[in-house]
Scaffold this motif. Structure first.
Motif, mmCIF file in Angstrom:
data_model
loop_
_atom_site.group_PDB
_atom_site.id
_atom_site.type_symbol
_atom_site.label_atom_id
_atom_site.label_comp_id
_atom_site.label_asym_id
_atom_site.label_seq_id
_atom_site.Cartn_x
_atom_site.Cartn_y
_atom_site.Cartn_z
ATOM 1 N N THR A 43 -16.461 -13.701 3.973
ATOM 2 C CA THR A 43 -15.781 -14.999 4.005
ATOM 3 C C THR A 43 -14.387 -14.912 3.397
ATOM 4 O O THR A 43 -13.406 -15.361 3.988
ATOM 5 C CB THR A 43 -16.610 -16.062 3.255
ATOM 6 O OG1 THR A 43 -17.906 -16.132 3.845
ATOM 7 C CG2 THR A 43 -15.931 -17.417 3.329
ATOM 8 N N SER A 44 -14.299 -14.301 2.211
ATOM 9 C CA SER A 44 -13.012 -14.218 1.504
ATOM 10 C C SER A 44 -12.235 -12.949 1.819
ATOM 11 O O SER A 44 -11.019 -12.902 1.640
ATOM 12 C CB SER A 44 -13.244 -14.297 -0.004
ATOM 13 O OG SER A 44 -13.914 -13.118 -0.459
ATOM 14 N N GLY A 45 -12.934 -11.900 2.265
ATOM 15 C CA GLY A 45 -12.286 -10.617 2.494
ATOM 16 C C GLY A 45 -12.195 -9.744 1.259
ATOM 17 O O GLY A 45 -11.658 -8.635 1.309
ATOM 18 N N LYS A 46 -12.728 -10.201 0.131
ATOM 19 C CA LYS A 46 -12.637 -9.434 -1.112
ATOM 20 C C LYS A 46 -13.564 -8.227 -1.065
ATOM 21 O O LYS A 46 -14.726 -8.321 -0.671
ATOM 22 C CB LYS A 46 -13.001 -10.310 -2.310
ATOM 23 C CG LYS A 46 -12.963 -9.571 -3.656
ATOM 24 C CD LYS A 46 -13.262 -10.494 -4.814
ATOM 25 C CE LYS A 46 -13.462 -9.740 -6.126
ATOM 26 N NZ LYS A 46 -12.298 -8.924 -6.511
ATOM 27 N N ILE A 47 -13.022 -7.088 -1.485
ATOM 28 C CA ILE A 47 -13.783 -5.837 -1.564
ATOM 29 C C ILE A 47 -14.126 -5.559 -3.025
ATOM 30 O O ILE A 47 -13.241 -5.588 -3.889
ATOM 31 C CB ILE A 47 -12.976 -4.662 -0.993
ATOM 32 C CG1 ILE A 47 -12.654 -4.897 0.487
ATOM 33 C CG2 ILE A 47 -13.723 -3.338 -1.188
ATOM 34 C CD1 ILE A 47 -11.588 -3.974 1.030
ATOM 35 N N ARG A 94 -11.532 -0.798 10.355
ATOM 36 C CA ARG A 94 -10.835 0.376 9.839
ATOM 37 C C ARG A 94 -9.528 -0.058 9.180
ATOM 38 O O ARG A 94 -8.609 -0.502 9.856
ATOM 39 C CB ARG A 94 -10.563 1.361 10.981
ATOM 40 C CG ARG A 94 -9.793 2.594 10.596
ATOM 41 C CD ARG A 94 -10.530 3.454 9.592
ATOM 42 N NE ARG A 94 -11.790 3.974 10.102
ATOM 43 C CZ ARG A 94 -12.632 4.687 9.370
ATOM 44 N NH1 ARG A 94 -12.351 4.958 8.095
ATOM 45 N NH2 ARG A 94 -13.770 5.121 9.885
ATOM 46 N N LEU A 95 -9.465 0.044 7.866
ATOM 47 C CA LEU A 95 -8.243 -0.290 7.116
ATOM 48 C C LEU A 95 -7.381 0.959 6.995
ATOM 49 O O LEU A 95 -7.841 2.003 6.550
ATOM 50 C CB LEU A 95 -8.597 -0.840 5.739
ATOM 51 C CG LEU A 95 -9.438 -2.124 5.735
ATOM 52 C CD1 LEU A 95 -9.736 -2.576 4.314
ATOM 53 C CD2 LEU A 95 -8.737 -3.222 6.501
ATOM 54 N N ARG A 96 -6.111 0.815 7.349
ATOM 55 C CA ARG A 96 -5.216 1.976 7.397
ATOM 56 C C ARG A 96 -4.095 1.913 6.375
ATOM 57 O O ARG A 96 -3.201 2.753 6.382
ATOM 58 C CB ARG A 96 -4.623 2.108 8.805
ATOM 59 C CG ARG A 96 -5.705 2.193 9.886
ATOM 60 C CD ARG A 96 -5.118 2.517 11.246
ATOM 61 N NE ARG A 96 -6.120 2.397 12.301
ATOM 62 C CZ ARG A 96 -7.039 3.329 12.564
ATOM 63 N NH1 ARG A 96 -7.073 4.440 11.877
ATOM 64 N NH2 ARG A 96 -7.906 3.144 13.543
ATOM 65 N N GLU A 97 -4.112 0.891 5.530
ATOM 66 C CA GLU A 97 -3.069 0.758 4.503
ATOM 67 C C GLU A 97 -3.705 0.324 3.192
ATOM 68 O O GLU A 97 -4.764 -0.313 3.175
ATOM 69 C CB GLU A 97 -2.024 -0.286 4.906
ATOM 70 C CG GLU A 97 -1.209 0.077 6.131
ATOM 71 C CD GLU A 97 -0.167 -0.991 6.465
ATOM 72 O OE1 GLU A 97 -0.036 -1.955 5.684
ATOM 73 O OE2 GLU A 97 0.502 -0.851 7.489
ATOM 74 N N VAL A 98 -3.079 0.674 2.110
ATOM 75 C CA VAL A 98 -3.442 0.147 0.791
ATOM 76 C C VAL A 98 -2.249 -0.639 0.256
ATOM 77 O O VAL A 98 -1.111 -0.359 0.653
ATOM 78 C CB VAL A 98 -3.828 1.284 -0.187
ATOM 79 C CG1 VAL A 98 -5.071 1.989 0.278
ATOM 80 C CG2 VAL A 98 -2.683 2.285 -0.366
ATOM 81 N N PRO A 99 -2.458 -1.611 -0.621
ATOM 82 C CA PRO A 99 -3.751 -2.008 -1.181
ATOM 83 C C PRO A 99 -4.581 -2.818 -0.200
ATOM 84 O O PRO A 99 -4.045 -3.514 0.660
ATOM 85 C CB PRO A 99 -3.339 -2.854 -2.392
ATOM 86 C CG PRO A 99 -2.028 -3.442 -2.017
ATOM 87 C CD PRO A 99 -1.330 -2.375 -1.203
ATOM 88 N N MET A 100 -5.896 -2.711 -0.354
ATOM 89 C CA MET A 100 -6.840 -3.414 0.527
ATOM 90 C C MET A 100 -7.152 -4.780 -0.063
ATOM 91 O O MET A 100 -8.263 -5.058 -0.524
ATOM 92 C CB MET A 100 -8.103 -2.580 0.683
ATOM 93 C CG MET A 100 -7.849 -1.227 1.306
ATOM 94 S SD MET A 100 -9.346 -0.230 1.345
ATOM 95 C CE MET A 100 -8.684 1.337 1.950
ATOM 96 N N THR A 101 -6.144 -5.639 -0.072
ATOM 97 C CA THR A 101 -6.308 -6.985 -0.627
ATOM 98 C C THR A 101 -7.000 -7.892 0.391
ATOM 99 O O THR A 101 -7.003 -7.601 1.585
ATOM 100 C CB THR A 101 -4.947 -7.575 -0.983
ATOM 101 O OG1 THR A 101 -4.131 -7.598 0.206
ATOM 102 C CG2 THR A 101 -4.234 -6.714 -2.034
ATOM 103 N N PRO A 102 -7.602 -9.001 -0.069
ATOM 104 C CA PRO A 102 -8.231 -9.935 0.878
ATOM 105 C C PRO A 102 -7.282 -10.407 1.977
ATOM 106 O O PRO A 102 -7.708 -10.575 3.121
ATOM 107 C CB PRO A 102 -8.673 -11.100 -0.030
ATOM 108 C CG PRO A 102 -8.903 -10.478 -1.353
ATOM 109 C CD PRO A 102 -7.862 -9.395 -1.469
#
Length: 241
Positions: A125-129, A233-241
């Motif tokens: 829901t929030s996208g928080k990891i 697939r996340l390709r960049e950091v930071p992985m923020t919401p």
């Protein structure tokens, strides 16, 4: 007892050598822990994970098919055993608001071998990891001080999680905008994951460094765990919401 030799005066001089760029550079770079290898490992281990997923093979099994360096194979086995890795393909998205996933990455930095297993939870829901646990196996040759090596690994893992989820220097044409701990957030104590360290001692080898290698596979392992959890697939950091 030994004699003490006091130093009444001490002078330290550091020459400032300007960076040479083809165009004017408004930003001055500084030291960063294992910068090049972190980016390289993030790219290569994410790509390897993608290939394993595309042919429906467990990501650990896929790596073991092609690894030939015994020390890398041994740290991977050590990490997966400690983390109780169960073979299956990725991704494996779960129903509900929150999804759990696990990811793996291996690295060789200056002949110190590392393998990381990341376990994460993603709030869909929030996208928080949230990184719940990192298992890190390391072979740095002869281990002279096991406690010191373990402390270095724990620091690397915490900084690795922080850089993956939060840290980012922002700037515009006037200069740096990340000037304090509000505009440049770092990981806080409640968000520090459980850290399991496995040390492989090699008395027959010279002692190698432990200051940077265990940071290298952490961002890639987290990214692969997020993919396992939600199929993104996340390709960049930071992985923020």
């Amino acid at each position: 007892g030994g004699q003490i030799y006091p130093f009444d005066n001490q002078k330290v001089v550091a020459a400032s050598i300007p960076w040479v760029w083809p165009d004017p550079m408004p930003l001055r770079t500084s030291n960063l822990r294992a910068p090049g290898d972190v980016a390289r490992c993030f790219a290569s281990e994410s790509a390897i994970d993608e290939i394993a997923s595309s042919i429906r093979v467990d990501p650990v099994e896929f790596r073991l098919r092609y690894l030939t360096e015994k020390r890398i194979i041994d740290v991977l086995h050590a990490a997966t055993k400690k983390a109780q890795w169960k073979p299956r393909t990725s991704p494996a998205p779960a129903a509900g608001a929150k999804a759990s996933g696990r990811g793996v990455a291996v690295a060789n930095r200056d002949e110190t071998m590392t393998a990381a297993i990341a376990e994460v939870e993603v709030d869909k829901t929030s996208g928080k990891i949230t990184v719940q646990r990192i298992t890190l196996a390391q072979d740095c040759g002869l281990i002279v001080n096991p406690d010191g090596v373990k402390n270095q690994i724990e620091g690397n893992v915490i900084q690795g999680v922080s850089r993956t989820l939060l840290e980012e220097v922002k700037f515009d044409a006037t200069g740096i905008k990340s000037l304090d701990w509000l505009s440049y957030p770092i990981l806080h104590f409640p968000d520090v994951p459980e850290i399991d360290v496995v040390l492989i001692n090699r008395p027959d080898l010279p002692p190698n460094g432990s200051g940077e290698p265990s940071l290298v596979p952490v961002p890639a392992a987290i990214a692969n765990a997020v993919f396992d959890a939600v199929g993104v697939r996340l390709r960049e950091v930071p992985m923020t919401p």
